[in-house]
Design a protein around this motif. Structure first.
Motif, short mmCIF file in Angstrom:
data_model
loop_
_atom_site.label_atom_id
_atom_site.label_comp_id
_atom_site.label_asym_id
_atom_site.label_seq_id
_atom_site.Cartn_x
_atom_site.Cartn_y
_atom_site.Cartn_z
N GLY A 388 27.36 47.60 45.17
CA GLY A 388 27.28 46.44 46.04
C GLY A 388 26.18 45.46 45.76
N THR A 389 25.40 45.68 44.70
CA THR A 389 24.34 44.74 44.35
C THR A 389 24.04 44.86 42.87
N ILE A 390 23.32 43.89 42.36
CA ILE A 390 22.78 43.95 41.00
C ILE A 390 21.28 44.05 41.14
N ALA A 391 20.75 45.22 40.91
CA ALA A 391 19.32 45.48 41.08
C ALA A 391 18.94 46.68 40.23
N PRO A 392 17.68 46.78 39.81
CA PRO A 392 17.27 47.95 39.05
C PRO A 392 17.59 49.24 39.79
N GLY A 393 18.28 50.15 39.10
CA GLY A 393 18.66 51.43 39.69
C GLY A 393 20.09 51.46 40.21
N SER A 394 20.71 50.31 40.39
CA SER A 394 22.09 50.29 40.85
C SER A 394 23.03 50.58 39.68
N ASP A 395 24.23 51.08 40.01
CA ASP A 395 25.24 51.24 38.98
C ASP A 395 25.56 49.88 38.37
N ALA A 396 25.77 49.87 37.07
CA ALA A 396 26.09 48.61 36.38
C ALA A 396 27.57 48.30 36.53
N ASP A 397 27.99 48.09 37.79
CA ASP A 397 29.32 47.57 38.11
C ASP A 397 29.16 46.06 38.25
N ILE A 398 29.55 45.33 37.24
CA ILE A 398 29.22 43.91 37.14
C ILE A 398 30.44 43.12 36.72
N VAL A 399 30.59 41.94 37.33
CA VAL A 399 31.67 41.03 36.98
C VAL A 399 31.07 39.72 36.47
N VAL A 400 31.52 39.28 35.32
CA VAL A 400 31.21 37.93 34.83
C VAL A 400 32.42 37.06 35.19
N TYR A 401 32.16 36.03 35.99
CA TYR A 401 33.25 35.26 36.60
C TYR A 401 33.13 33.80 36.21
N ASP A 402 34.24 33.25 35.73
CA ASP A 402 34.30 31.84 35.34
C ASP A 402 34.78 31.02 36.54
N PRO A 403 33.89 30.26 37.19
CA PRO A 403 34.29 29.54 38.40
C PRO A 403 35.14 28.30 38.13
N GLN A 404 35.26 27.88 36.89
CA GLN A 404 36.00 26.67 36.56
C GLN A 404 37.39 26.95 36.01
N ALA A 405 37.66 28.18 35.64
CA ALA A 405 38.96 28.51 35.05
C ALA A 405 40.08 28.28 36.07
N ARG A 406 41.24 27.96 35.57
CA ARG A 406 42.41 27.78 36.43
C ARG A 406 43.44 28.85 36.07
N GLN A 407 44.13 29.34 37.08
CA GLN A 407 45.19 30.32 36.82
C GLN A 407 46.27 30.20 37.89
#
Length: 467
Positions: A388-407
């Motif tokens: 639920g967060t990106i912080a030292p010690g947290s699991d590296a569950d991370i999303v890189v998200y393109d806010p401009q892409a269209r789908q």
């Protein structure tokens, strides 16, 4: 393995930061402001560098309401734990909490064992369980304590579906007292099932068999009444209460009043209630069957109140209630009787994208987007700060998200194991570009690199919001 994510905008529930993220093995080990120069040294020794220029870097989504391989009405939801968790990853969700369904005459612990057998070795992302309690007796109440010790500390009950999952008010009170003692969370499907069954019988007797009747016979007033009643029962027993899939303004009013009184009452809503409406149930022919879920889709004016509830935190979480049944051979079971249409919609793949549209439209801030889809779910169900967060010690569950892409959302391109999309043809802004699950790149560049069995079962702590 060391992986560095550079040049992105890191999003958390408290705001945005121009920072780089360092991942070693399965965990985040450091964040550094982009102009600090610290990442240059880390990058020199990195095994991999991901460039996130112009992208958001946010914690992986947590969907706390899914139904993989769930039996219902003589059939079973069509996503397995393998296909459903893979689809979740495609949409930026890196953790699910699914429901183990107790049937009458079985024990909670045997039910939990059965769901472990379904999921173990099959999930592409991490997962946990809630228990559905449908048979309240002395053994069940004792086993609630054993479930809590096993890291399964949330118990869903039904005020709907008499004869199948329904619990009486007396049974609900018994379970609530147990939860008040062991620290567990009671989750409630709040619809007045006794009254609904009478309305359904009347509609069928009058020859009204079409899918629209599913919505008409489950009016919002009966969701509001049941929500109010569940809150009062929780108040008597001292148990915390979490209302699942809230769809109606009347139910939201009851939750809002309880929270204004300082009660431990929480609620989720789902994307379908924010974007779809009763009109979809009334589509020509039998098309409306695709949109049958419970509670049903509401008239469109309820959507405004639900967005407001998300902004004000009277609605704490957006989950999906992902319970996919194919149109062919499954939804068609109710072609001549709407009450036999399996209740449930596909949605686990699109939750992050759909709630991002709330950001695009100015309904939510970026921080609130992360909060309702990741951080609050982790806190509510005992996974924070591991998830639920990106912080030292947290699991590296991370999303890189393109806010401009269209789908454009479509059954032709989604990865859920179902033959239609309730969002067919919907054009949206934003797309998941890369997904990490515990440090492993499982999705990148439109290709899935994850694997069955990567996901681990999560033993959960107690809710962090209880006063």
């Amino acid at each position: 393995m060391r992986l560095v994510i550079r040049n992105g905008t890191v999003l958390t529930s408290t705001g945005a930061l121009s920072a780089d993220v360092v991942v070693e093995g399965e965990q985040v080990t450091a964040l550094a402001a982009r102009d600090s120069g610290l990442t240059d040294a880390w990058q020199q020794n990195a095994d991999r560098v991901l460039d996130a220029t112009g992208k958001y870097v946010l914690p992986g989504g947590i969907d706390v309401h899914t139904h993989m391989e769930m039996p219902f009405g003589g059939t079973e939801s069509h996503d397995t734990f393998e296909t459903g968790t893979r689809a979740a990853a495609w949409g930026g969700t890196t953790t699910i909490i699914d429901f183990a369904v107790q049937t009458k005459g079985t024990s909670l612990l045997s039910t939990l064992d059965k769901w472990h057998a379904k999921a173990d070795g099959n999930c592409a992302i991490d997962y946990g369980f809630h228990m559905i309690v449908s048979d309240v007796n002395d053994t069940t109440l004792k086993e609630m304590d054993a479930c809590v010790e096993a890291g399964v500390n949330s118990f869903k009950m039904f005020m709907a579906y008499p004869g199948v999952l329904y619990s009486t008010d007396g049974e609900i009170v018994q379970a609530m007292y147990r939860a008040a003692g062991n620290g567990a969370m009671i989750m409630m499907h709040a619809e007045n099932g006794i009254a609904i069954d009478q309305l359904v019988a009347q509609a069928l007797a009058n020859g009204r068999t079409e899918p629209l009747q599913h919505g008409i016979t489950r009016p919002p007033e009966l969701e509001g009444e049941a929500t109010h009643r569940a809150i009062r029962l929780a108040g008597v027993t001292g148990a915390p209460l979490y209302i699942v899939h809230l769809s109606a303004s009347q139910a939201l009013d009851a939750v809002t009043a309880a929270r204004d009184e300082g009660r431990n009452v929480f609620a989720e809503t789902c994307p379908q209630y924010l974007y779809l409406s009763l009109e979809d149930l009334g589509r020509p022919g039998f098309e409306g069957a695709k949109y049958v879920c419970s509670p049903p889709l509401r008239p469109a004016e309820h959507q405004r109140d639900l967005w407001r509830g998300l902004r004000t935190n009277d609605l704490s979480i957006v989950a999906t209630d992902h319970c996919p049944f194919c149109f062919k051979d499954q939804k068609e079971l109710g072609r001549d009787d709407f009450s036999k249409i399996p209740n449930g919609l596909p949605g686990v793949e699109h939750r992050m994208d759909l709630i991002h549209q709330g950001v695009v439209a100015g309904e939510l801030s970026l921080a609130r987007w992360v909060e309702v889809t990741s951080t609050t779910p982790a806190r509510m169900f005992g996974l924070y700060p591991r998830k639920g967060t990106i912080a030292p010690g947290s699991d590296a569950d991370i999303v890189v998200y393109d806010p401009q892409a269209r789908q454009t959302l479509s059954a032709a391109t989604h990865h859920m194991n179902v033959d239609y999309s309730v969002y067919e043809g919907m054009e949206i802004t934003g797309r998941v570009e890369t997904v990490l699950s515990r440090g492993r790149v499982v999705l990148e560049g439109g290709e899935f690199h994850g694997s069955r069995g990567h996901g681990r079962f999560l033993e959960r702590e107690l809710c962090q919001y209880l006063s």
